[in-house]
Write a protein that holds these residues in place. Structure first.
Motif, PDB file in Angstrom:
ATOM      1  N   LEU A   1      -3.675   4.426   8.681  1.00  0.00           N
ATOM      2  CA  LEU A   1      -3.510   4.932   7.313  1.00  0.00           C
ATOM      3  C   LEU A   1      -4.456   6.106   7.072  1.00  0.00           C
ATOM      4  O   LEU A   1      -4.053   7.126   6.495  1.00  0.00           O
ATOM      5  CB  LEU A   1      -3.774   3.818   6.305  1.00  0.00           C
ATOM      6  CG  LEU A   1      -3.734   4.238   4.827  1.00  0.00           C
ATOM      7  CD1 LEU A   1      -2.381   4.824   4.449  1.00  0.00           C
ATOM      8  CD2 LEU A   1      -4.069   3.047   3.923  1.00  0.00           C
ATOM      9  N   GLN A   2      -5.689   5.979   7.518  1.00  0.00           N
ATOM     10  CA  GLN A   2      -6.642   7.076   7.346  1.00  0.00           C
ATOM     11  C   GLN A   2      -6.179   8.324   8.094  1.00  0.00           C
ATOM     12  O   GLN A   2      -6.288   9.443   7.578  1.00  0.00           O
ATOM     13  CB  GLN A   2      -8.031   6.662   7.827  1.00  0.00           C
ATOM     14  CG  GLN A   2      -9.075   7.767   7.753  1.00  0.00           C
ATOM     15  CD  GLN A   2      -9.248   8.320   6.350  1.00  0.00           C
ATOM     16  OE1 GLN A   2      -9.253   7.561   5.380  1.00  0.00           O
ATOM     17  NE2 GLN A   2      -9.368   9.638   6.224  1.00  0.00           N
TER      18      GLN A   2
ATOM     19  N   SER B   1      -9.070   5.476   3.409  1.00  0.00           N
ATOM     20  CA  SER B   1      -8.746   4.118   3.845  1.00  0.00           C
ATOM     21  C   SER B   1      -9.963   3.524   4.532  1.00  0.00           C
ATOM     22  O   SER B   1     -10.501   4.106   5.480  1.00  0.00           O
ATOM     23  CB  SER B   1      -7.556   4.147   4.821  1.00  0.00           C
ATOM     24  OG  SER B   1      -7.368   2.881   5.429  1.00  0.00           O
TER      25      SER B   1
ATOM     26  N   THR C   1       0.820  -1.205   0.000  1.00  0.00           N
ATOM     27  CA  THR C   1       0.000   0.000   0.000  1.00  0.00           C
ATOM     28  C   THR C   1       0.856   1.257   0.000  1.00  0.00           C
ATOM     29  O   THR C   1       0.623   2.185  -0.790  1.00  0.00           O
ATOM     30  CB  THR C   1      -0.928   0.016   1.226  1.00  0.00           C
ATOM     31  OG1 THR C   1      -1.785  -1.134   1.183  1.00  0.00           O
ATOM     32  CG2 THR C   1      -1.774   1.276   1.258  1.00  0.00           C
TER      33      THR C   1
ATOM     34  N   SER D   1      -5.589   0.067   8.733  1.00  0.00           N
ATOM     35  CA  SER D   1      -6.544   0.908   7.996  1.00  0.00           C
ATOM     36  C   SER D   1      -6.862   2.184   8.774  1.00  0.00           C
ATOM     37  O   SER D   1      -7.036   3.251   8.188  1.00  0.00           O
ATOM     38  CB  SER D   1      -7.828   0.127   7.690  1.00  0.00           C
ATOM     39  OG  SER D   1      -8.595  -0.094   8.857  1.00  0.00           O
TER      40      SER D   1
ATOM     41  N   ARG E   1      -9.199   5.298  -3.100  1.00  0.00           N
ATOM     42  CA  ARG E   1      -9.270   4.651  -1.790  1.00  0.00           C
ATOM     43  C   ARG E   1      -8.502   3.348  -1.726  1.00  0.00           C
ATOM     44  O   ARG E   1      -8.187   2.725  -2.738  1.00  0.00           O
ATOM     45  CB  ARG E   1     -10.723   4.419  -1.387  1.00  0.00           C
ATOM     46  CG  ARG E   1     -11.477   3.414  -2.222  1.00  0.00           C
ATOM     47  CD  ARG E   1     -12.959   3.434  -1.899  1.00  0.00           C
ATOM     48  NE  ARG E   1     -13.624   4.606  -2.457  1.00  0.00           N
ATOM     49  CZ  ARG E   1     -14.894   4.931  -2.214  1.00  0.00           C
ATOM     50  NH1 ARG E   1     -15.635   4.206  -1.413  1.00  0.00           N
ATOM     51  NH2 ARG E   1     -15.424   5.997  -2.772  1.00  0.00           N
ATOM     52  N   VAL E   2      -8.237   2.950  -0.484  1.00  0.00           N
ATOM     53  CA  VAL E   2      -7.626   1.659  -0.164  1.00  0.00           C
ATOM     54  C   VAL E   2      -8.625   0.904   0.694  1.00  0.00           C
ATOM     55  O   VAL E   2      -9.090   1.415   1.713  1.00  0.00           O
ATOM     56  CB  VAL E   2      -6.301   1.835   0.611  1.00  0.00           C
ATOM     57  CG1 VAL E   2      -5.738   0.475   1.002  1.00  0.00           C
ATOM     58  CG2 VAL E   2      -5.296   2.633  -0.206  1.00  0.00           C
TER      59      VAL E   2
ATOM     60  N   THR F   1      -9.016  -2.555   2.843  1.00  0.00           N
ATOM     61  CA  THR F   1      -8.273  -3.667   3.426  1.00  0.00           C
ATOM     62  C   THR F   1      -9.256  -4.669   4.010  1.00  0.00           C
ATOM     63  O   THR F   1     -10.122  -4.311   4.810  1.00  0.00           O
ATOM     64  CB  THR F   1      -7.311  -3.166   4.518  1.00  0.00           C
ATOM     65  OG1 THR F   1      -6.382  -2.232   3.931  1.00  0.00           O
ATOM     66  CG2 THR F   1      -6.539  -4.322   5.129  1.00  0.00           C
TER      67      THR F   1
END
Length: 296
Positions: free
Chosen positions: A180-181, A193, A124, A177, A134-135, A137
């Motif tokens: 990350l956000q 995220s 990532t 997650s 967006r990501v 997970t």
């Protein structure tokens, strides 16, 4: 009035968008890829076995591409990321392993923690400069039984157990997650995220190498209680396409989140701990040698 149930047919058009999905050669990953391709996306199947990936892609309609990626090998992840030089709208961190007793990645990490968390952490962040939307997970309800053993992430100093190892890796997914956000917001990025979990989907995850009687029991339980991979993919598809706030967690809405229509679900208090999330991030940077992808 009947309760509205969101399905893949409710996805918006994905024409002109690129979606990358790890572990997309089977199970929930393949179902996620197939639905995304049907919606018009250019879908990249990032898989360990190119042959199996191509077999899966041939069964899909739409625009697909297969690329080799071994999440249990940091050098493979680095090579993969270096070879990627295109815009990427959505990354879905779907791949995962379960139930492999005492196995290790090529870099010496516990296979479940190393693949499910560290591999996706590195991937990532290396791809983050290319990601525009967006990501997502993929976690699991098993995170509720997890604990991050910072002093023993490989679980070598205690009795190794499937639940402990898998739960730790899935808890790590949610903490990743979350952090990350936080970092994306702090960096002023519009990338979001999110996390999702498929509920109980009949995929065979965790049965490899297990005694035949346990595999038979798991298969029987799957036929009785589990939902299909196509239904298991819905939370990931919902998280990837709906207008949701960062750090949202999506799962099935019924039967203890084992099956049902995708909706916002809760996470454990451990998975909401910002201090632990930040510490895990810092440890992950040390272990992988990969830092936040938007650091200047």
């Amino acid at each position: 009035m009947a309760k509205y149930r969101w399905t893949a047919s409710d996805m918006p058009s994905m024409v002109g968008r690129t979606v990358m999905i790890t572990g997309a050669n089977g199970g929930v990953g393949a179902a996620t890829a197939a639905a995304s391709a049907r919606a018009g996306a250019h879908v990249v199947l990032a898989v360990r076995s190119v042959q199996r990936g191509r077999e899966a892609a041939r069964a899909m309609s739409g625009n697909t591409e297969v690329r080799e990626l071994d999440l249990a090998d940091l050098s493979s992840i680095s090579s993969f990321a270096q070879s990627w030089d295109d815009p990427l709208d959505i990354l879905i961190n779907n791949a995962g392993v379960a139930g492999v007793h005492g196995a290790q990645t090529k870099d010496g990490f516990d296979l479940q923690f190393g693949t499910n968390h560290l591999g996706h952490f590195a991937l990532t962040n290396l791809l983050l400069p290319h990601i525009s939307d967006r990501v997502v997970t993929v976690a699991s309800g098993a995170h509720k039984a997890g604990e991050i053993h910072f002093d023993d992430l490989a679980l070598r100093q205690r009795k190794y157990g499937f639940a402990a190892s898998y739960g730790q890796s899935k808890l790590a997914n949610l903490l990743f997650s979350l952090e990350l956000q936080r970092r994306l917001h702090q960096a002023g990025s519009n990338v979001r995220s999110l996390a999702a979990h498929p509920g109980y989907a009949a995929t065979g995850l965790g049965t490899k190498g297990q005694p035949k009687v346990l595999v038979a029991a798991a298969n029987l339980a799957g036929r009785i209680f589990a939902q299909t991979s196509e239904h298991g993919a819905l939370p990931s598809l919902f998280a990837a396409t709906q207008d949701l706030p960062g750090a949202s967690y999506i799962g099935p809405d019924g039967r203890g989140e084992l099956r049902g229509s995708p909706t916002l679900v809760g996470r454990s208090s451990s998975a909401s701990d910002l201090t632990t999330a930040r510490r895990l991030w810092e440890v992950s940077e040390e272990l992988t040698g990969v830092c936040f992808g938007l650091d200047k």
